[in-house]
Each structure stands twice: as C-alpha cells, then as structure tokens.
Motif scaffolding. Structure first.
Motif, short mmCIF file in Angstrom:
data_model
loop_
_atom_site.label_atom_id
_atom_site.label_comp_id
_atom_site.label_asym_id
_atom_site.label_seq_id
_atom_site.Cartn_x
_atom_site.Cartn_y
_atom_site.Cartn_z
N LEU A 53 0.82 -1.21 0.00
CA LEU A 53 0.00 0.00 0.00
C LEU A 53 0.85 1.26 0.00
O LEU A 53 0.40 2.31 -0.48
CB LEU A 53 -0.92 0.00 1.22
N GLY A 54 2.07 1.17 0.52
CA GLY A 54 2.89 2.37 0.68
C GLY A 54 3.84 2.66 -0.46
O GLY A 54 4.34 3.79 -0.60
N ASP A 55 4.12 1.67 -1.30
CA ASP A 55 5.10 1.86 -2.37
C ASP A 55 4.39 1.81 -3.72
O ASP A 55 3.93 0.75 -4.15
CB ASP A 55 6.15 0.75 -2.30
N PRO A 56 4.30 2.95 -4.43
CA PRO A 56 3.58 2.99 -5.71
C PRO A 56 4.22 2.13 -6.80
O PRO A 56 3.59 1.85 -7.81
CB PRO A 56 3.61 4.47 -6.09
N ALA A 57 5.47 1.69 -6.58
CA ALA A 57 6.13 0.86 -7.60
C ALA A 57 5.38 -0.46 -7.79
O ALA A 57 5.33 -0.99 -8.90
CB ALA A 57 7.58 0.58 -7.19
N PHE A 58 4.79 -0.99 -6.72
CA PHE A 58 4.03 -2.24 -6.85
C PHE A 58 2.82 -2.05 -7.76
O PHE A 58 2.51 -2.89 -8.59
CB PHE A 58 3.60 -2.75 -5.48
N GLY A 59 2.14 -0.91 -7.61
CA GLY A 59 0.99 -0.63 -8.46
C GLY A 59 1.39 -0.49 -9.92
O GLY A 59 0.69 -0.98 -10.82
N ALA A 60 2.53 0.18 -10.15
CA ALA A 60 3.00 0.37 -11.52
C ALA A 60 3.34 -0.97 -12.17
O ALA A 60 2.98 -1.22 -13.34
CB ALA A 60 4.21 1.30 -11.53
N ARG A 61 4.03 -1.83 -11.44
CA ARG A 61 4.38 -3.13 -12.01
C ARG A 61 3.15 -4.03 -12.16
O ARG A 61 3.09 -4.85 -13.09
CB ARG A 61 5.43 -3.82 -11.12
N ALA A 62 2.19 -3.88 -11.26
CA ALA A 62 0.95 -4.64 -11.40
C ALA A 62 0.21 -4.23 -12.67
O ALA A 62 -0.37 -5.05 -13.37
CB ALA A 62 0.06 -4.45 -10.17
N ARG A 63 0.24 -2.95 -12.99
CA ARG A 63 -0.40 -2.48 -14.23
C ARG A 63 0.37 -2.98 -15.46
O ARG A 63 -0.24 -3.30 -16.49
CB ARG A 63 -0.51 -0.96 -14.21
N ASP A 64 1.69 -3.06 -15.35
CA ASP A 64 2.47 -3.65 -16.44
C ASP A 64 2.08 -5.10 -16.67
O ASP A 64 1.94 -5.56 -17.82
CB ASP A 64 3.97 -3.57 -16.13
N LEU A 65 1.88 -5.82 -15.57
CA LEU A 65 1.48 -7.23 -15.68
C LEU A 65 0.09 -7.34 -16.30
O LEU A 65 -0.18 -8.24 -17.09
CB LEU A 65 1.52 -7.88 -14.30
N ARG A 66 -0.78 -6.40 -15.95
CA ARG A 66 -2.12 -6.37 -16.55
C ARG A 66 -2.02 -6.25 -18.07
O ARG A 66 -2.75 -6.92 -18.81
CB ARG A 66 -2.92 -5.20 -15.98
N GLU A 67 -1.13 -5.39 -18.54
CA GLU A 67 -0.98 -5.23 -19.99
C GLU A 67 -0.47 -6.51 -20.64
O GLU A 67 -0.85 -6.84 -21.77
CB GLU A 67 -0.05 -4.05 -20.29
N GLU A 68 0.40 -7.24 -19.95
CA GLU A 68 0.86 -8.54 -20.46
C GLU A 68 -0.30 -9.51 -20.62
O GLU A 68 -0.43 -10.20 -21.62
CB GLU A 68 1.88 -9.16 -19.51
N VAL A 69 -1.15 -9.56 -19.58
CA VAL A 69 -2.30 -10.46 -19.64
C VAL A 69 -3.18 -10.12 -20.83
O VAL A 69 -3.58 -10.99 -21.61
CB VAL A 69 -3.12 -10.37 -18.33
N ARG A 70 -3.47 -8.86 -21.00
CA ARG A 70 -4.44 -8.45 -22.02
C ARG A 70 -3.86 -8.43 -23.42
O ARG A 70 -4.60 -8.31 -24.40
CB ARG A 70 -5.03 -7.10 -21.62
N ALA A 71 -2.55 -8.56 -23.53
CA ALA A 71 -1.94 -8.61 -24.87
C ALA A 71 -2.01 -10.00 -25.48
O ALA A 71 -1.81 -10.16 -26.68
CB ALA A 71 -0.48 -8.16 -24.78
N ALA A 72 -2.30 -11.01 -24.67
CA ALA A 72 -2.37 -12.39 -25.18
C ALA A 72 -3.61 -12.58 -26.04
O ALA A 72 -4.62 -11.88 -25.86
CB ALA A 72 -2.37 -13.37 -24.01
#
Length: 424
Positions: A386-405
């Motif tokens: 919750l305190g480190d925005p880097a996790f949210g950014a990488r989670a959104r990157d992973l979301r784009e990987e999922v949706r690119a398949a």
C-alpha cells in the motif's frame, strides 16, 4: 467440429477451461465436457454440456491436504513435479524415476483408471475432432489417440509436469541405450495405448502442444515443448454481485481470499486467519475476507475494518481493491494480474511457491510462504504494497501482459485451423 474437454475432478481446474470451451461453442462447434460424475454440476452450471464418465475417485480420498499451516500433499505425491523448483544439480534419473512410480501409483492411476475406459468408449461413439485435456488427465490423450483425434493440453499453472518430463527424457537419453532403465510414465501410458490399438507417443505425456493462461512474466515452460498463449478470462462460476460493491470504497479496500479448493473440501486454511485479522485491525483499510461459514464460526474476533463473506466474485471485487492477499492459486493470482492489483501471495503447495516467486520477481507483488505467514508478516507485507507505488505500476504492467495475449475467440480460430490442416 466436435470438441471434447476433460479434466481432473476439481472445480477450479474446470473453471480455468470453461471460457475456451464457451468460445468454441459460440463459434458454432459442438462442445462436450467429459468428467467424473461429481463434477457434472459445475459443468452444467457453467452452461456447458457434461458427459459423466467412470466413477468418482480423486487424490483427496487417499491423501488430501494436511490441515494446518504449511500443509502439503503427502510425501512423494507432489514429486516428480517438485523438480520445477529444485536446482538442476539436485535432479538425478533414479530420483525422477522413483518419484514417477510414487506419483503414478498414488495419484495418476486413481483418477485416470476409472475415467479412461468410459472416455474411450464415449470418444468412439461421439468421434471428436479435438480433445482438450489438462495435465492431470492423461485419459484425454489416451482417448484422443484411440480414435485418431487431434489433442492439446491446457495448462492449469506452471508447467511443472512438462519440465519433469523433459528432464527425465534428457537424463535418460544421455545414457547408452542398454543403461537407460525403464520409463514408468511411458510404460503406464503405453499399456493404455496398446489396449486401444496404438502405442505410446510423447504427446500422450505432454500434448501435441500446450495452451498457457499465464502472462509471459509468470510462465514456466519446459525447453523443447510447444506452447500457445491464451488470454486469461476471469470466471468463478455462477455468482451474484452484492449491493455493497456498487459503491466505491471510502478507504483502501484489500481482499483476503484463500481459494475455492479449501472451502469446497471443508479443510482448514494453511494460514491463521484470526492472527491476520488481529494484526491488520488497526489499519485504515476495508478488508474483505472470503471465509467459509465453517471457518467464520471458529473466529473469536472480527475487527471493525473487516467484512466477512463466504464468497464474492473476484471479477467484481478485485477491480475495487488496492491490494489482494491470497494463497497463490492460479485463478486468483491471474485474476488479480488481469485487473492490475498488487498482490501479497501466501503459497503453500504444488506450483504456488514457484508462481508467487515469479510474481515477486516481476515486482507486481510480494510472497511469504504459508509456513511463515504470521499476522505480523502479513501486516508488514501489506503495508509495503500500500505504501510503495512501484508495486501498483508493475501490477499495471502485468495487466498489460495479460491483455496482450490472444483472447479465447482468437485461440478458438487457431484451433479450428490446426484441426482443419489435419493435425493428429
């Protein structure tokens, strides 16, 4: 064309396959799902046509999972698939061979032996053009080979099964022919193949190719095997969206879910839910915990910032969440990835530690093994997410990987073309 799906009698396994089955159905093909009788209700509730085959037998009847934190399959049953997590130097041919013998006798025979004869009989009657099976259901490959149908394996997580098989073959083939010894898996499948007029081929162990639901950063593949990506479609079966989910949360919402399998079998959770609730009670969050009615009755305290529900559809809950705490099951982990939610994984069995390690390496979450997932450890991990925005950014990157398949409809067309080209 006619397409036959078949899977291990676990609802979570079927739910991963259902979206592709529906894509093929809506593309105009005839689709059937052959399964042990006890799974037919899950199939029909998904709107698909079930074919009950054989008798109800599975691993739970012999070993099950041990209750309590850090429980695992009974010794030997997870092998040889632990090979995916071990260093290559730890793997020897005798170790793999003995692990296969244990696994075949204790697990594979139990679920495939009662299924294979009826599945072959139905395949001979219905004459499918394509059989789609998941890694624990070798009976699907047996039936496909018996009737000359094309067949593909649909993964239910990391391909620990393909990795174990490829390592076994590589170690065995490196020896002079007279010193190689037996092949327990090949011999077992060969017995079925000869019974139905054929002989063993490697595709009976690993499929003509494999369909993978995981995004590339989380995929675990065996060198030399053919894989095709399929975009994960969140689906947890029939569900109702509760009224309280209509409104956005007033403070960060965190989901806590430990999976359908434990709830379905009435078993204890691998972590201490009470300990976790107690240690996040003072946080300014809204904790939504999916806890079985049995487990909820055993809780001594429920903090004011927690909402306990027996079930809520993850595709409705997770888009509203700032983080999710879960057991690293494939369905939950990939649903969270689909919606770009940072994850705290508490793995405990089979491929869960492997997948959650990939998740943490990607930066979209953290992982703490269930044996170490105390209340203080979960609290600390959640505060980091919750305190480190880097996790949210990488989670959104992973979301784009999922949706690119490729989505299910595109993969359905690919399967049509593959079968039309004469794949066997």
């Amino acid at each position: 064309m006619r397409i036959l799906f078949t899977c291990y009698p676990e609802r979570t396994h079927f739910l991963l396959m259902a979206p592709l089955a529906w894509a093929l159905r809506t593309a105009g093909h005839e689709v059937r799902v052959a399964c042990q009788p006890k799974l037919t209700d899950a199939v029909t509730r998904a709107g698909l046509t079930a074919v009950p085959v054989g008798s109800d037998r599975d691993l739970w009847q012999v070993a099950g999972r041990l209750k309590g934190s850090g429980a695992r399959l009974a010794p030997g049953l997870a092998e040889p698939y632990d090979a995916a997590e071990r260093a290559a130097g730890d793997i020897t041919l005798p170790w793999l061979r003995e692990a296969y013998r244990v696994r075949i006798e204790a697990a594979h025979k139990m679920t495939n032996a009662p299924l294979a004869p009826g599945l072959v009989e139905f395949a001979r009657h219905w004459k499918p053009d394509l059989v789609v099976w998941e890694p624990l259901t070798f009976a699907g490959a047996i039936a496909a080979e018996a009737v000359g149908a094309a067949h593909a394996r649909m993964l239910i997580g990391a391909d620990v099964y393909g990795i174990a098989r490829q390592r076994f073959r590589r170690l065995r083939d490196a020896l002079p022919e007279g010193e190689r010894g037996d092949d327990p898996l090949g011999a077992w499948l060969d017995g079925y193949a000869r019974r139905y007029g054929g002989g063993f081929t490697e595709s009976m162990a690993t499929g003509r190719f494999s369909i993978d639901l995981l995004p590339p950063s989380l995929q675990v593949h065996a060198p030399g095997l053919d894989y095709r990506s399929l975009r994960f479609t969140p689906y947890g079966g029939p569900a109702v969206v509760p009224r309280w989910l209509w409104e956005p949360p007033r403070r960060p919402r965190v989901a806590l879910t430990l999976g359908l399998t434990v709830s379905d079998h009435g078993l204890a959770y691998p972590v201490d839910v009470q300990d976790i609730l107690d240690h996040v009670a003072d946080l300014d969050i809204e904790l939504v915990a999916t806890v079985s009615e049995k487990a909820a009755k055993e809780l001594r305290r429920v903090p004011g910032n927690a909402r306990l529900v027996p079930y809520v559809p993850m595709q409705a809950l997770l888009p509203t969440c700032a983080a999710v705490i879960h057991h690293a099951g494939v369905g939950t982990l990939t649903t969270a990835a689909f919606y770009g939610v940072p994850q705290l994984a508490l793995p405990w069995d089979v491929d869960q530690p492997l997948l959650s390690g990939r998740l943490a390496a990607h930066g979209a979450g953290l992982t703490t093994h269930a044996t170490r997932a105390t209340g203080p450890a979960v609290r600390a991990g959640l505060l980091r997410l919750l305190g480190d925005p880097a996790f949210g950014a990488r989670a959104r990157d992973l979301r784009e990987e999922v949706r690119a398949a490729p989505h299910a409809n595109a993969v359905a067309r690919e399967l049509e073309e593959w079968v039309a080209a004469g794949a066997r």
